[in-house]
Motif scaffolding. Sequence first.
Motif, PDB file in Angstrom:
ATOM      1  N   PHE A   1       1.845  19.370  -1.458  1.00 59.23           N
ATOM      2  CA  PHE A   1       2.347  18.022  -1.723  1.00 59.23           C
ATOM      3  C   PHE A   1       2.678  17.855  -3.205  1.00 59.23           C
ATOM      4  CE2 PHE A   1      -0.163  17.163   2.155  1.00 59.23           C
ATOM      5  CZ  PHE A   1       0.748  16.405   2.879  1.00 59.23           C
ATOM      6  N   GLN A   2       3.580  16.921  -3.472  1.00 58.37           N
ATOM      7  CA  GLN A   2       3.900  16.513  -4.840  1.00 58.37           C
ATOM      8  C   GLN A   2       3.300  15.115  -5.021  1.00 58.37           C
ATOM      9  OE1 GLN A   2       6.162  18.401  -2.835  1.00 58.37           O
ATOM     10  NE2 GLN A   2       5.094  19.894  -4.112  1.00 58.37           N
ATOM     11  N   PRO A   3       2.082  15.022  -5.557  1.00 61.21           N
ATOM     12  CA  PRO A   3       1.365  13.742  -5.528  1.00 61.21           C
ATOM     13  C   PRO A   3       2.045  12.634  -6.322  1.00 61.21           C
ATOM     14  CG  PRO A   3       0.210  15.357  -6.886  1.00 61.21           C
ATOM     15  CD  PRO A   3       1.273  16.104  -6.154  1.00 61.21           C
ATOM     16  N   LEU A   4       2.831  12.975  -7.334  1.00 63.53           N
ATOM     17  CA  LEU A   4       3.520  11.927  -8.088  1.00 63.53           C
ATOM     18  C   LEU A   4       4.511  11.159  -7.228  1.00 63.53           C
ATOM     19  CD1 LEU A   4       4.209  13.461 -11.620  1.00 63.53           C
ATOM     20  CD2 LEU A   4       2.878  11.412 -11.106  1.00 63.53           C
TER      21      LEU A   4
ATOM     22  N   VAL B   1      -5.130   9.853  -5.903  1.00 65.11           N
ATOM     23  CA  VAL B   1      -6.339   9.044  -5.712  1.00 65.11           C
ATOM     24  C   VAL B   1      -5.997   7.571  -5.546  1.00 65.11           C
ATOM     25  CG1 VAL B   1      -8.520   8.322  -6.776  1.00 65.11           C
ATOM     26  CG2 VAL B   1      -7.748  10.695  -7.003  1.00 65.11           C
ATOM     27  N   THR B   2      -5.070   7.070  -6.360  1.00 62.07           N
ATOM     28  CA  THR B   2      -4.774   5.632  -6.351  1.00 62.07           C
ATOM     29  C   THR B   2      -3.589   5.256  -5.474  1.00 62.07           C
ATOM     30  OG1 THR B   2      -3.225   5.772  -8.214  1.00 62.07           O
ATOM     31  CG2 THR B   2      -5.571   5.490  -8.734  1.00 62.07           C
ATOM     32  N   ARG B   3      -2.613   6.153  -5.360  1.00 66.28           N
ATOM     33  CA  ARG B   3      -1.312   5.868  -4.741  1.00 66.28           C
ATOM     34  C   ARG B   3      -0.733   4.574  -5.326  1.00 66.28           C
ATOM     35  NH1 ARG B   3      -0.232   9.348  -0.016  1.00 66.28           N
ATOM     36  NH2 ARG B   3       1.353   7.866   0.661  1.00 66.28           N
ATOM     37  N   GLN B   4      -0.801   4.509  -6.651  1.00 61.91           N
ATOM     38  CA  GLN B   4      -0.264   3.374  -7.400  1.00 61.91           C
ATOM     39  C   GLN B   4       0.620   3.881  -8.526  1.00 61.91           C
ATOM     40  OE1 GLN B   4      -4.031   1.628  -8.600  1.00 61.91           O
ATOM     41  NE2 GLN B   4      -3.728  -0.105  -7.211  1.00 61.91           N
ATOM     42  N   THR B   5       1.484   3.008  -8.997  1.00 60.36           N
ATOM     43  CA  THR B   5       2.241   3.296 -10.200  1.00 60.36           C
ATOM     44  C   THR B   5       1.300   3.291 -11.404  1.00 60.36           C
ATOM     45  OG1 THR B   5       2.706   0.983 -10.706  1.00 60.36           O
ATOM     46  CG2 THR B   5       4.218   2.086  -9.188  1.00 60.36           C
TER      47      THR B   5
ATOM     48  N   ILE C   1      -7.007   9.950  -1.519  1.00 60.06           N
ATOM     49  CA  ILE C   1      -8.078  10.950  -1.455  1.00 60.06           C
ATOM     50  C   ILE C   1      -8.980  10.777  -2.671  1.00 60.06           C
ATOM     51  CG2 ILE C   1      -6.646  12.546  -0.147  1.00 60.06           C
ATOM     52  CD1 ILE C   1      -6.341  14.228  -2.717  1.00 60.06           C
ATOM     53  N   GLY C   2     -10.117  11.487  -2.668  1.00 61.66           N
ATOM     54  CA  GLY C   2     -11.064  11.392  -3.756  1.00 61.66           C
ATOM     55  C   GLY C   2     -10.651  12.201  -4.968  1.00 61.66           C
TER      56      GLY C   2
ATOM     57  N   SER D   1     -12.299   6.275 -16.837  1.00 64.15           N
ATOM     58  CA  SER D   1     -11.479   5.543 -15.865  1.00 64.15           C
ATOM     59  C   SER D   1     -10.351   6.445 -15.390  1.00 64.15           C
ATOM     60  CB  SER D   1     -10.895   4.286 -16.510  1.00 64.15           C
ATOM     61  OG  SER D   1      -9.897   4.637 -17.469  1.00 64.15           O
ATOM     62  N   LEU D   2      -9.788   6.104 -14.232  1.00 67.47           N
ATOM     63  CA  LEU D   2      -8.689   6.916 -13.719  1.00 67.47           C
ATOM     64  C   LEU D   2      -7.497   6.896 -14.669  1.00 67.47           C
ATOM     65  CD1 LEU D   2      -8.865   6.043  -9.923  1.00 67.47           C
ATOM     66  CD2 LEU D   2      -9.448   8.222 -11.010  1.00 67.47           C
TER      67      LEU D   2
END
Length: 532
Positions: free
Chosen positions: A388-391, A449-453, A468-469, A512-513
């Motif tokens: 996967f390309q997580p970005l 982990v966040t699936r956020q911008t 995911i963790g 923090s993340l």
Amino acid sequence: MTSTVFVGGLLWSPADQAEPQPAELLVVGGRIAAVGEHLTAPPGTERIDLQDGTLLPAFGDGHAHPVQAGLEGRFAPVRGTSLAAVLDGVRTWAAAHPDAPWIYGAGFDLALTPDGIFDAHWLDAVVGDRPVVLRGTDYHTLWCNTEALLRSGITVDTPDPPDGDIVRRADGRPVGTLREWGATDPVFAAMPRPEPAVAVAAIGEATTICAAAGLTWVQDAWVEEVDLAAYLAAAASGALVVAVNLAFRADPMGWQDQVAVFAARRDRVMAAGHELLTARTVKFFVDGVIESGTASMLEPYTDCPHSRGMPNWVPTELRKAVAAFSAAGFQVHLHAIGDAAVRDALDAIEASGDVISGGDLRPVIAHLQVIDPDDLARLPALGVISCFQPLWAQPDPLQEVLTIPRIGPRRAALQYPIGSVLADGGLISFGSDWPVTAVSPLAGLVTAVTRQTPEGEPAGGWYPRERIGLRESFTAYTAGVARQGFRDDAGTLAVGAVADLVWLAVDPSRASLAEVASASVLGTWRAGCRIH
């Protein structure tokens, strides 16, 4: 025999440890010799104070394009945020390079127009006397001016290729937008290639950037003959900084002849004996991309009900080709974006299951943007590594303007099911697809982990059930990629492992993340030798 001891910080081997622990690590002769407290080091050992930072196994990138990334900065800057900015980049570069026979640039945003179609006349208005060829962010789409189309022999009379899309006007003339290899290959054939010295320098610069990001191994996921020559020259000259495995692109129209050709290329790499260069993989583009409507889908596109996309391979031919290359001892690496393409890839791997498992060939499917839920369990059953390309697992203009309108909300919610694959026991690795997106393992693994911008949108994450963790994410970029690369002695801090290491300025378990995503990479070591 050189030796190094790392002290004054934390050690974390995510595949083996729940969280970082204070300890020392000794490297002797390029391998991890001891881990513990108050280690005794040989005389003359270099001492590295980690300054309360964290030492981990170095990252790997399971899917990238270093040559293209290194070359991109040498040509017209077209990663602008508006159509006007892209055109201005072309105009400025052309004026500064009056002797360049062709104008080239890569990375323009396909979401700059509402339909992802770009007109040759827009480029003609800024450069009309020389061919202009721009590559989209997906690297599957070309935007050409009229002169480039003419030089490439693409006219109103050019038949539509079975494995490509020539976007046309109402009267049949090409608009200037070309999609997939059948349409773009004539352009690449007409364009001059960069000088060998330029390609070697690009590889050197790209792999230096990789080392600075904490990478020591990269899968170049698309290599042609000219790229092989550049890699061999880079390795021989010392320009190659990190280890690279090469994947040769299989052609749906001529793969039968390529089996022997690729085996000869592999032998050429092995005979050269460069420790940083291998060539054990064959790349298949099973389909295109959703944003251009060329990804192969099980059901029709929402915005184009007569189309299910553009499979690049006839399924029976794909099965034969995967079988042939697997029998020749190659790992297969299949680009599959749409759910139909993922299914075709799985069918091909399953048909060659005995050969693949018997040879421990570790098949890879890359991207997996949409997977039919019924196919999820097949991934672990077939031993597939899902790269996967997580970005990509976050909202962006491409999703809003092109992707979601093309496939609708139901299928959009199935995108990049990293969590589901892990929950089903699947193997995953991470990659950047650089230069499509940035070569930044830390930013990528935090996005998984966040699936956020980076701005924290949307609240709770984009399709958050697929989050995911942090430990799982670090593992995918370390041990996961190491497994993909047949590097069973990497991706861990176990005694005896190769000393591919990365030193981060933070403790990932306490920072923090956002701090993890932006953490400084203070050092990178490949086989005990510092490369950053």
